[in-house]
Design a protein around this motif. Structure first.
Motif, PDB file in Angstrom:
ATOM      1  N   VAL A 116     -16.644  -4.735 -16.634  1.00  0.00           N
ATOM      2  CA  VAL A 116     -15.284  -5.105 -17.016  1.00  0.00           C
ATOM      3  C   VAL A 116     -14.396  -5.339 -15.793  1.00  0.00           C
ATOM      4  O   VAL A 116     -13.269  -5.808 -15.924  1.00  0.00           O
ATOM      5  CB  VAL A 116     -14.625  -4.030 -17.931  1.00  0.00           C
ATOM      6  CG1 VAL A 116     -15.321  -3.976 -19.277  1.00  0.00           C
ATOM      7  CG2 VAL A 116     -14.616  -2.662 -17.270  1.00  0.00           C
ATOM      8  N   ASP A 117     -14.896  -4.999 -14.608  1.00  0.00           N
ATOM      9  CA  ASP A 117     -14.123  -5.234 -13.380  1.00  0.00           C
ATOM     10  C   ASP A 117     -15.063  -5.324 -12.187  1.00  0.00           C
ATOM     11  O   ASP A 117     -16.283  -5.229 -12.332  1.00  0.00           O
ATOM     12  CB  ASP A 117     -13.073  -4.128 -13.173  1.00  0.00           C
ATOM     13  CG  ASP A 117     -13.693  -2.732 -13.132  1.00  0.00           C
ATOM     14  OD1 ASP A 117     -14.856  -2.606 -12.679  1.00  0.00           O
ATOM     15  OD2 ASP A 117     -13.024  -1.765 -13.549  1.00  0.00           O
ATOM     16  N   ARG A 118     -14.473  -5.470 -11.019  1.00  0.00           N
ATOM     17  CA  ARG A 118     -15.283  -5.651  -9.802  1.00  0.00           C
ATOM     18  C   ARG A 118     -15.956  -4.360  -9.344  1.00  0.00           C
ATOM     19  O   ARG A 118     -16.758  -4.384  -8.410  1.00  0.00           O
ATOM     20  CB  ARG A 118     -14.400  -6.198  -8.675  1.00  0.00           C
ATOM     21  CG  ARG A 118     -13.957  -7.632  -8.921  1.00  0.00           C
ATOM     22  CD  ARG A 118     -13.112  -8.165  -7.786  1.00  0.00           C
ATOM     23  NE  ARG A 118     -12.695  -9.538  -8.016  1.00  0.00           N
ATOM     24  CZ  ARG A 118     -11.922 -10.223  -7.195  1.00  0.00           C
ATOM     25  NH1 ARG A 118     -11.477  -9.640  -6.094  1.00  0.00           N
ATOM     26  NH2 ARG A 118     -11.583 -11.459  -7.471  1.00  0.00           N
ATOM     27  N   ASN A 119     -15.613  -3.251  -9.965  1.00  0.00           N
ATOM     28  CA  ASN A 119     -16.227  -1.984  -9.581  1.00  0.00           C
ATOM     29  C   ASN A 119     -17.576  -1.742 -10.257  1.00  0.00           C
ATOM     30  O   ASN A 119     -18.216  -0.716 -10.003  1.00  0.00           O
ATOM     31  CB  ASN A 119     -15.290  -0.815  -9.924  1.00  0.00           C
ATOM     32  CG  ASN A 119     -14.064  -0.792  -9.033  1.00  0.00           C
ATOM     33  OD1 ASN A 119     -14.138  -1.117  -7.859  1.00  0.00           O
ATOM     34  ND2 ASN A 119     -12.920  -0.429  -9.591  1.00  0.00           N
ATOM     35  N   PHE A 120     -18.007  -2.664 -11.125  1.00  0.00           N
ATOM     36  CA  PHE A 120     -19.281  -2.500 -11.825  1.00  0.00           C
ATOM     37  C   PHE A 120     -20.400  -2.257 -10.819  1.00  0.00           C
ATOM     38  O   PHE A 120     -20.621  -3.052  -9.900  1.00  0.00           O
ATOM     39  CB  PHE A 120     -19.579  -3.741 -12.661  1.00  0.00           C
ATOM     40  CG  PHE A 120     -20.909  -3.704 -13.375  1.00  0.00           C
ATOM     41  CD1 PHE A 120     -21.100  -2.861 -14.463  1.00  0.00           C
ATOM     42  CD2 PHE A 120     -21.960  -4.506 -12.957  1.00  0.00           C
ATOM     43  CE1 PHE A 120     -22.327  -2.831 -15.130  1.00  0.00           C
ATOM     44  CE2 PHE A 120     -23.181  -4.491 -13.620  1.00  0.00           C
ATOM     45  CZ  PHE A 120     -23.359  -3.646 -14.702  1.00  0.00           C
ATOM     46  N   LEU A 121     -21.114  -1.151 -10.990  1.00  0.00           N
ATOM     47  CA  LEU A 121     -22.147  -0.763 -10.029  1.00  0.00           C
ATOM     48  C   LEU A 121     -23.487  -1.416 -10.331  1.00  0.00           C
ATOM     49  O   LEU A 121     -23.972  -1.361 -11.459  1.00  0.00           O
ATOM     50  CB  LEU A 121     -22.333   0.758 -10.030  1.00  0.00           C
ATOM     51  CG  LEU A 121     -21.276   1.599  -9.322  1.00  0.00           C
ATOM     52  CD1 LEU A 121     -21.649   3.075  -9.403  1.00  0.00           C
ATOM     53  CD2 LEU A 121     -21.098   1.188  -7.867  1.00  0.00           C
ATOM     54  N   ARG A 122     -24.056  -2.007  -9.318  1.00  0.00           N
ATOM     55  CA  ARG A 122     -25.433  -2.508  -9.404  1.00  0.00           C
ATOM     56  C   ARG A 122     -26.296  -1.532  -8.602  1.00  0.00           C
ATOM     57  O   ARG A 122     -26.676  -1.799  -7.470  1.00  0.00           O
ATOM     58  CB  ARG A 122     -25.497  -3.936  -8.868  1.00  0.00           C
ATOM     59  CG  ARG A 122     -24.745  -4.908  -9.779  1.00  0.00           C
ATOM     60  CD  ARG A 122     -24.538  -6.275  -9.160  1.00  0.00           C
ATOM     61  NE  ARG A 122     -23.917  -7.203 -10.102  1.00  0.00           N
ATOM     62  CZ  ARG A 122     -22.594  -7.279 -10.328  1.00  0.00           C
ATOM     63  NH1 ARG A 122     -21.773  -6.486  -9.635  1.00  0.00           N
ATOM     64  NH2 ARG A 122     -22.106  -8.123 -11.222  1.00  0.00           N
ATOM     65  N   ASN A 144     -23.876   4.702 -20.580  1.00  0.00           N
ATOM     66  CA  ASN A 144     -23.935   5.213 -19.213  1.00  0.00           C
ATOM     67  C   ASN A 144     -22.556   5.219 -18.561  1.00  0.00           C
ATOM     68  O   ASN A 144     -21.684   4.441 -18.938  1.00  0.00           O
ATOM     69  CB  ASN A 144     -24.907   4.387 -18.368  1.00  0.00           C
ATOM     70  CG  ASN A 144     -26.348   4.549 -18.828  1.00  0.00           C
ATOM     71  OD1 ASN A 144     -26.729   5.621 -19.286  1.00  0.00           O
ATOM     72  ND2 ASN A 144     -27.137   3.499 -18.729  1.00  0.00           N
ATOM     73  N   LEU A 145     -22.395   6.083 -17.551  1.00  0.00           N
ATOM     74  CA  LEU A 145     -21.104   6.231 -16.875  1.00  0.00           C
ATOM     75  C   LEU A 145     -21.243   6.000 -15.375  1.00  0.00           C
ATOM     76  O   LEU A 145     -22.313   6.177 -14.808  1.00  0.00           O
ATOM     77  CB  LEU A 145     -20.541   7.650 -17.107  1.00  0.00           C
ATOM     78  CG  LEU A 145     -20.450   8.170 -18.549  1.00  0.00           C
ATOM     79  CD1 LEU A 145     -19.891   9.590 -18.554  1.00  0.00           C
ATOM     80  CD2 LEU A 145     -19.608   7.258 -19.422  1.00  0.00           C
ATOM     81  N   GLN A 146     -20.124   5.636 -14.751  1.00  0.00           N
ATOM     82  CA  GLN A 146     -20.076   5.483 -13.299  1.00  0.00           C
ATOM     83  C   GLN A 146     -18.692   5.888 -12.806  1.00  0.00           C
ATOM     84  O   GLN A 146     -17.742   5.971 -13.587  1.00  0.00           O
ATOM     85  CB  GLN A 146     -20.342   4.026 -12.909  1.00  0.00           C
ATOM     86  CG  GLN A 146     -19.235   3.077 -13.388  1.00  0.00           C
ATOM     87  CD  GLN A 146     -19.205   1.762 -12.626  1.00  0.00           C
ATOM     88  OE1 GLN A 146     -19.866   0.816 -13.030  1.00  0.00           O
ATOM     89  NE2 GLN A 146     -18.425   1.699 -11.549  1.00  0.00           N
ATOM     90  N   CYS A 147     -18.587   6.107 -11.495  1.00  0.00           N
ATOM     91  CA  CYS A 147     -17.280   6.361 -10.889  1.00  0.00           C
ATOM     92  C   CYS A 147     -16.442   5.084 -10.997  1.00  0.00           C
ATOM     93  O   CYS A 147     -16.912   3.993 -10.686  1.00  0.00           O
ATOM     94  CB  CYS A 147     -17.451   6.748  -9.427  1.00  0.00           C
ATOM     95  SG  CYS A 147     -15.880   6.889  -8.517  1.00  0.00           S
ATOM     96  N   SER A 148     -15.184   5.223 -11.446  1.00  0.00           N
ATOM     97  CA  SER A 148     -14.302   4.055 -11.577  1.00  0.00           C
ATOM     98  C   SER A 148     -14.015   3.401 -10.230  1.00  0.00           C
ATOM     99  O   SER A 148     -13.752   2.202 -10.156  1.00  0.00           O
ATOM    100  CB  SER A 148     -12.975   4.456 -12.231  1.00  0.00           C
ATOM    101  OG  SER A 148     -13.167   4.747 -13.593  1.00  0.00           O
ATOM    102  N   GLY A 194     -16.206   3.455  -7.772  1.00  0.00           N
ATOM    103  CA  GLY A 194     -17.484   3.087  -7.147  1.00  0.00           C
ATOM    104  C   GLY A 194     -17.684   3.804  -5.834  1.00  0.00           C
ATOM    105  O   GLY A 194     -18.204   3.243  -4.877  1.00  0.00           O
ATOM    106  N   CYS A 195     -17.253   5.082  -5.780  1.00  0.00           N
ATOM    107  CA  CYS A 195     -17.311   5.819  -4.509  1.00  0.00           C
ATOM    108  C   CYS A 195     -18.752   6.094  -4.076  1.00  0.00           C
ATOM    109  O   CYS A 195     -19.018   6.324  -2.906  1.00  0.00           O
ATOM    110  CB  CYS A 195     -16.521   7.126  -4.609  1.00  0.00           C
ATOM    111  SG  CYS A 195     -17.421   8.492  -5.393  1.00  0.00           S
ATOM    112  N   ILE A 214     -27.966  -6.896 -18.075  1.00  0.00           N
ATOM    113  CA  ILE A 214     -27.232  -7.471 -16.943  1.00  0.00           C
ATOM    114  C   ILE A 214     -25.853  -6.841 -16.760  1.00  0.00           C
ATOM    115  O   ILE A 214     -25.412  -6.598 -15.639  1.00  0.00           O
ATOM    116  CB  ILE A 214     -27.036  -8.996 -17.127  1.00  0.00           C
ATOM    117  CG1 ILE A 214     -28.367  -9.702 -17.275  1.00  0.00           C
ATOM    118  CG2 ILE A 214     -26.297  -9.587 -15.941  1.00  0.00           C
ATOM    119  CD1 ILE A 214     -28.230 -11.200 -17.505  1.00  0.00           C
ATOM    120  N   GLU A 215     -25.154  -6.612 -17.874  1.00  0.00           N
ATOM    121  CA  GLU A 215     -23.781  -6.103 -17.794  1.00  0.00           C
ATOM    122  C   GLU A 215     -23.675  -4.630 -18.175  1.00  0.00           C
ATOM    123  O   GLU A 215     -22.625  -4.152 -18.567  1.00  0.00           O
ATOM    124  CB  GLU A 215     -22.873  -6.965 -18.674  1.00  0.00           C
ATOM    125  CG  GLU A 215     -22.813  -8.399 -18.186  1.00  0.00           C
ATOM    126  CD  GLU A 215     -21.824  -9.259 -18.954  1.00  0.00           C
ATOM    127  OE1 GLU A 215     -20.921  -9.811 -18.301  1.00  0.00           O
ATOM    128  OE2 GLU A 215     -21.947  -9.380 -20.186  1.00  0.00           O
TER     129      GLU A 215
END
Length: 281
Positions: free
Chosen positions: A185-191, A134-138, A140-141, A128-129
């Motif tokens: 850890v913040d609102r930028n977490f990508l789903r 894995n990595l993502q753009c901070s 969320g671009c 879920i979290e």
């Protein structure tokens, strides 16, 4: 207690479907406590503790590091601690042994990526979290998750004075901005699509189990972890043939009155409980 164990084993053996929910208590039974200022944290993260003052892995995950070099020193260290040179624990092996021949699905809020390590396939797993590899753009671009094993390993192995070399720091392939580990850890977490696919697989599993003998096996999920506990309680309450089985320690063991008649709660060390069940199997 053995009678309770036999009841649990019978329910698992007779189940048409087993839904596993796992949280921090399961990790703690493996010896990993992300909320604790214990000897393991001090041994592996002592320099961060001393420099920044945080007292647990989870505090480090939310800490506003002053630079990317320092941020990635911590997150690559966390990746190393969770995964590098680490085999599946006996706890996870025992859990897999219990359910491997059954129709099962796992939903977890743990970020240590230990389920795949023990042989649980990705298509039967919903993290879920997110997880630490894995990595993502901070910013969320764009909506894509990237495997980070190689770069995280390199950063973990090339730290000096609590920093990693700037040349190793990952940059977003699209906007060239900063990246972060794919954990919430913040609102930028990508789903992203893979996260959505896992959510759908989870919902689909519950849907197909309707009217059947369903076991909801909850491992180390505290009463406050409503994203796992609330759906488990709701499904147990509404499904005639559902059984709610929860393993936890002391005050963390919680079975609500509404499903008490359809529940089995075992108070104890999850590692020891799983070991006992496998031996009795």
């Amino acid at each position: 207690m053995k009678e309770k164990y036999r009841k649990v084993l019978t329910k698992i053996e007779e189940a048409d479907a087993i839904l596993i929910g796992a949280s921090n208590g399961l990790s703690i039974s493996e010896g990993i406590h992300i909320f604790a200022d214990d000897s393991s944290f001090q041994e592996n993260f002592g320099n961060f503790r001393e420099k920044y003052g945080f007292r647990s892995i989870i505090q480090g995950c939310f800490f506003p590091f002053p630079s990317e070099e320092e941020k990635w020193a911590f997150f690559s260290r966390m990746f190393e601690y969770f995964l590098i040179n680490r085999e599946a624990s006996q706890v996870m092996k025992n859990l897999y042994e219990l359910v491997k021949d059954k129709n099962y699905f796992v939903v977890t809020s743990n970020i240590d990526a230990h389920f795949p390590l023990a042989g649980f396939p990705k298509e039967r797993l919903f993290e879920i979290e997110g997880n630490c590899r894995n990595l993502q753009c901070s910013h969320g671009c764009h909506n894509r998750i990237y495997p980070g094993d190689d770069v995280l390993s390199k950063m973990a192995q090339n730290q000096e004075n609590g920093r990693v070399p700037s040349v190793l720091i990952p940059k977003c392939p699209e906007c060239e901005g900063p990246m972060q580990v794919h954990i919430e850890v913040d609102r930028n977490f990508l789903r992203d699509e893979s996260w959505q696919a896992s959510l759908e697989a989870y919902q689909d599993f519950i849907g197909k189990a309707q009217g059947k003998k369903l076991v909801l096996l909850e491992l180390g999920v505290g009463a406050r972890n409503q994203m796992i506990k609330a759906p488990f309680i709701n499904v147990t309450n509404h499904e005639e043939y559902a059984t709610y089985i929860t393993f936890n320690k002391g005050s963390e063991l919680y079975v609500p009155d509404i499903i008490a008649a359809k529940s089995i709660g075992i108070d104890g060390n999850i590692a020891e409980v799983l070991q006992q069940l496998v031996q009795m199997k």
